[in-house]
Design an enzyme around this catalytic site. Structure first.
Site, PDB file in Angstrom:
ATOM      1  N   GLY A 169       1.822   1.654   5.390  1.00 35.94           N
ATOM      2  CA  GLY A 169       2.310   2.908   4.818  1.00 35.94           C
ATOM      3  C   GLY A 169       2.808   3.899   5.843  1.00 35.94           C
ATOM      4  O   GLY A 169       3.000   5.076   5.535  1.00 35.94           O
ATOM      5  N   GLY A 192       3.319  -3.246   0.311  1.00 32.13           N
ATOM      6  CA  GLY A 192       2.819  -2.098  -0.445  1.00 32.13           C
ATOM      7  C   GLY A 192       3.971  -1.280  -0.981  1.00 32.13           C
ATOM      8  O   GLY A 192       4.590  -1.608  -1.997  1.00 32.13           O
ATOM      9  N   GLY A 193       4.313  -0.199  -0.272  1.00 30.91           N
ATOM     10  CA  GLY A 193       5.305   0.775  -0.735  1.00 30.91           C
ATOM     11  C   GLY A 193       6.603   0.157  -1.242  1.00 30.91           C
ATOM     12  O   GLY A 193       7.111   0.540  -2.298  1.00 30.91           O
ATOM     13  N   GLU A 198      -7.565  -0.029   2.885  1.00 29.14           N
ATOM     14  CA  GLU A 198      -7.789   1.233   2.144  1.00 29.14           C
ATOM     15  C   GLU A 198      -9.133   1.206   1.439  1.00 29.14           C
ATOM     16  O   GLU A 198      -9.778   2.248   1.268  1.00 29.14           O
ATOM     17  CB  GLU A 198      -6.625   1.468   1.165  1.00 29.14           C
ATOM     18  CG  GLU A 198      -5.377   1.895   1.929  1.00 29.14           C
ATOM     19  CD  GLU A 198      -4.061   1.613   1.237  1.00 29.14           C
ATOM     20  OE1 GLU A 198      -4.058   1.271   0.040  1.00 29.14           O
ATOM     21  OE2 GLU A 198      -3.016   1.730   1.907  1.00 29.14           O
ATOM     22  N   ASN A 211       1.581  -5.211  -3.551  1.00 29.32           N
ATOM     23  CA  ASN A 211       0.361  -4.453  -3.839  1.00 29.32           C
ATOM     24  C   ASN A 211       0.767  -3.066  -4.329  1.00 29.32           C
ATOM     25  O   ASN A 211       1.244  -2.251  -3.553  1.00 29.32           O
ATOM     26  CB  ASN A 211      -0.479  -4.349  -2.554  1.00 29.32           C
ATOM     27  CG  ASN A 211      -1.676  -3.435  -2.718  1.00 29.32           C
ATOM     28  OD1 ASN A 211      -2.084  -3.122  -3.836  1.00 29.32           O
ATOM     29  ND2 ASN A 211      -2.242  -2.993  -1.609  1.00 29.32           N
ATOM     30  N   TRP A 212       0.551  -2.829  -5.617  1.00 25.46           N
ATOM     31  CA  TRP A 212       1.007  -1.562  -6.199  1.00 25.46           C
ATOM     32  C   TRP A 212       0.049  -0.411  -5.932  1.00 25.46           C
ATOM     33  O   TRP A 212       0.342   0.727  -6.290  1.00 25.46           O
ATOM     34  CB  TRP A 212       1.180  -1.713  -7.716  1.00 25.46           C
ATOM     35  CG  TRP A 212       2.274  -2.656  -8.121  1.00 25.46           C
ATOM     36  CD1 TRP A 212       3.100  -3.386  -7.308  1.00 25.46           C
ATOM     37  CD2 TRP A 212       2.669  -2.960  -9.463  1.00 25.46           C
ATOM     38  NE1 TRP A 212       3.976  -4.120  -8.060  1.00 25.46           N
ATOM     39  CE2 TRP A 212       3.737  -3.886  -9.391  1.00 25.46           C
ATOM     40  CE3 TRP A 212       2.224  -2.546 -10.726  1.00 25.46           C
ATOM     41  CZ2 TRP A 212       4.361  -4.395 -10.528  1.00 25.46           C
ATOM     42  CZ3 TRP A 212       2.844  -3.068 -11.851  1.00 25.46           C
ATOM     43  CH2 TRP A 212       3.910  -3.972 -11.753  1.00 25.46           C
ATOM     44  N   LYS A 213      -1.110  -0.706  -5.392  1.00 26.06           N
ATOM     45  CA  LYS A 213      -2.118   0.332  -5.128  1.00 26.06           C
ATOM     46  C   LYS A 213      -2.374   1.137  -6.409  1.00 26.06           C
ATOM     47  O   LYS A 213      -2.393   0.564  -7.486  1.00 26.06           O
ATOM     48  CB  LYS A 213      -1.670   1.214  -3.966  1.00 26.06           C
ATOM     49  CG  LYS A 213      -1.175   0.388  -2.772  1.00 26.06           C
ATOM     50  CD  LYS A 213      -0.969   1.203  -1.547  1.00 26.06           C
ATOM     51  CE  LYS A 213      -0.329   0.329  -0.473  1.00 26.06           C
ATOM     52  NZ  LYS A 213      -0.669   0.732   0.849  1.00 26.06           N
ATOM     53  N   HIS A 224      -8.991  -4.958   1.460  1.00 32.23           N
ATOM     54  CA  HIS A 224      -7.838  -4.165   1.928  1.00 32.23           C
ATOM     55  C   HIS A 224      -8.350  -3.005   2.780  1.00 32.23           C
ATOM     56  O   HIS A 224      -9.401  -2.437   2.505  1.00 32.23           O
ATOM     57  CB  HIS A 224      -7.052  -3.642   0.718  1.00 32.23           C
ATOM     58  CG  HIS A 224      -5.723  -3.083   1.092  1.00 32.23           C
ATOM     59  ND1 HIS A 224      -5.582  -1.824   1.626  1.00 32.23           N
ATOM     60  CD2 HIS A 224      -4.471  -3.617   1.039  1.00 32.23           C
ATOM     61  CE1 HIS A 224      -4.292  -1.606   1.876  1.00 32.23           C
ATOM     62  NE2 HIS A 224      -3.600  -2.676   1.531  1.00 32.23           N
ATOM     63  N   GLU A 263      -3.030  -7.515   8.280  1.00 30.93           N
ATOM     64  CA  GLU A 263      -2.455  -6.190   8.048  1.00 30.93           C
ATOM     65  C   GLU A 263      -2.964  -5.217   9.109  1.00 30.93           C
ATOM     66  O   GLU A 263      -4.048  -4.633   8.944  1.00 30.93           O
ATOM     67  CB  GLU A 263      -2.871  -5.687   6.662  1.00 30.93           C
ATOM     68  CG  GLU A 263      -2.372  -6.538   5.524  1.00 30.93           C
ATOM     69  CD  GLU A 263      -2.110  -5.694   4.281  1.00 30.93           C
ATOM     70  OE1 GLU A 263      -1.004  -5.767   3.769  1.00 30.93           O
ATOM     71  OE2 GLU A 263      -3.008  -4.959   3.856  1.00 30.93           O
ATOM     72  N   SER A 300       4.289  -2.119   6.205  1.00 25.75           N
ATOM     73  CA  SER A 300       5.654  -1.576   6.183  1.00 25.75           C
ATOM     74  C   SER A 300       6.734  -2.653   6.136  1.00 25.75           C
ATOM     75  O   SER A 300       7.771  -2.527   6.782  1.00 25.75           O
ATOM     76  CB  SER A 300       5.868  -0.618   7.361  1.00 25.75           C
ATOM     77  OG  SER A 300       4.983   0.490   7.248  1.00 25.75           O
TER      78      SER A 300
HETATM   79  C1  PEP Z   1      -0.393  -2.807   1.753  1.00 25.53           C
HETATM   80  O1  PEP Z   1      -0.682  -1.990   0.911  1.00 25.53           O
HETATM   81  O2  PEP Z   1      -1.039  -3.859   1.835  1.00 25.53           O
HETATM   82  C2  PEP Z   1       0.722  -2.529   2.655  1.00 25.53           C
HETATM   83  C3  PEP Z   1       1.009  -3.411   3.580  1.00 25.53           C
HETATM   84  O3  PEP Z   1       1.401  -1.341   2.462  1.00 25.53           O
HETATM   85  P1  PEP Z   1       2.837  -0.946   3.070  1.00 25.53           P
HETATM   86  O4  PEP Z   1       3.764  -2.117   2.841  1.00 25.53           O
HETATM   87  O5  PEP Z   1       3.247   0.278   2.301  1.00 25.53           O
HETATM   88  O6  PEP Z   1       2.660  -0.693   4.524  1.00 25.53           O
END
Ligand code: PEP
Length: 252
Positions: A173, A234-235, A97, A9-11, A95, A167, A213
């Site tokens: 994050g 994500g990151g 966010e 997930n590039w956000k 999500h 999640e 993470s």
């Molecule tokens: C996400 O954006 O779905 C996520 C899990 O982010 P991260 O891996 O950065 O925690």
């Protein structure tokens, strides 16, 4: 046997040019993966270019959101048909966010989910508790509420086309990963809810991804758990080398 899914997930990161350069680098190192499905979720603006670059490989492209209406006066929103036309095969829905920044509710998640299914997209529906909810001992109740609201009114056949991403909000994050045991416990709750609502077959074949993470150095421990059917990253998906390492996680 559930085929794992590793999704990035590039956000709100990466321009069109950056997305194309990323896919060009990812293709030789993960574009032929057989052990798992590989999905990347660029921002809307880079969807078509990323899908075009991924053509001829096994890499699939997801959108990060969808509106439930086919068209209409919804400034800033994008319909399922528009996503399909741009080359998306998957879409992330609910999500945390979006729930946080846009006040998205379980009812809206449900409407988006139905629109995605009607257009042939594979929904990746996110659920998970906040830190406060976990510390209050309410993880199960939160998952029950999100499941009941998010997945109501679906047939078992529709449900079988969905991927769920567990999640925990406190792990997104933050660098704090749920331990494999914590993730497994929540995945079991979700699978039990699926069994109760949609039957044994749907529960057994449901793929539940863990997100929060995930990094190259913890993916192995997570994927060693039978209950964990992949990851939403994500990151660590923003760097192509680190995402490729996650896709090619250690397997015995
Ligand atoms: C996400 O954006 O779905 C996520 C899990 O982010 P991260 O891996 O950065 O925690």
């Amino acid at each position: 046997m559930r085929r794992p899914v590793i999704a990035g997930n590039w956000k709100m990161y990466k321009t069109i040019a950056e997305a194309v350069a990323y896919v060009d680098k990812l293709k030789p190192v993960a574009g032929r993966a057989r052990h798992c499905e590989v999905v990347i979720a660029p921002p809307f603006t880079a969807l078509a270019a990323a899908a075009q670059s991924a053509r001829g490989s096994e890499i699939k492209v997801a959108a990060q959101d969808v509106h439930w209406d086919k068209e209409g006066a919804h400034t800033g929103d994008v319909s399922a048909a528009m996503l399909v036309e741009a080359g998306a095969t998957h879409v992330i829905i609910g999500h945390s966010e979006r729930r946080r920044d846009h006040g998205e509710t379980d009812e809206q998640v449900n409407r988006k989910l139905k629109a995605a299914l009607a257009s042939g997209l594979v929904p990746i529906v996110c659920v998970g508790e906040t830190l406060g909810e976990r510390e209050a001992g309410n993880t199960r109740q939160v998952l029950e509420r999100q499941f009941a609201g998010g997945f109501c009114g679906l047939t078992p056949a529709e449900f079988s086309r969905i991927l769920i991403a567990y999640e925990p909000v406190w792990a997104i994050g933050t660098g704090r990963t749920a331990t494999p045991e914590m993730a497994v416990e929540s995945h079991r709750i979700i699978r039990e809810l699926a069994r109760r609502e949609f039957g044994e077959g749907a529960a057994i074949s449901l793929r539940i991804l863990y997100g929060g993470s995930v990094k190259p150095d913890n993916i192995g421990g997570l994927m060693a758990q039978e209950e964990i059917d992949g990851a939403l990253v994500g990151g660590a998906s923003l760097d192509v080398g680190s995402f490729a390492d996650i896709v090619n996680y250690p397997r015995s």
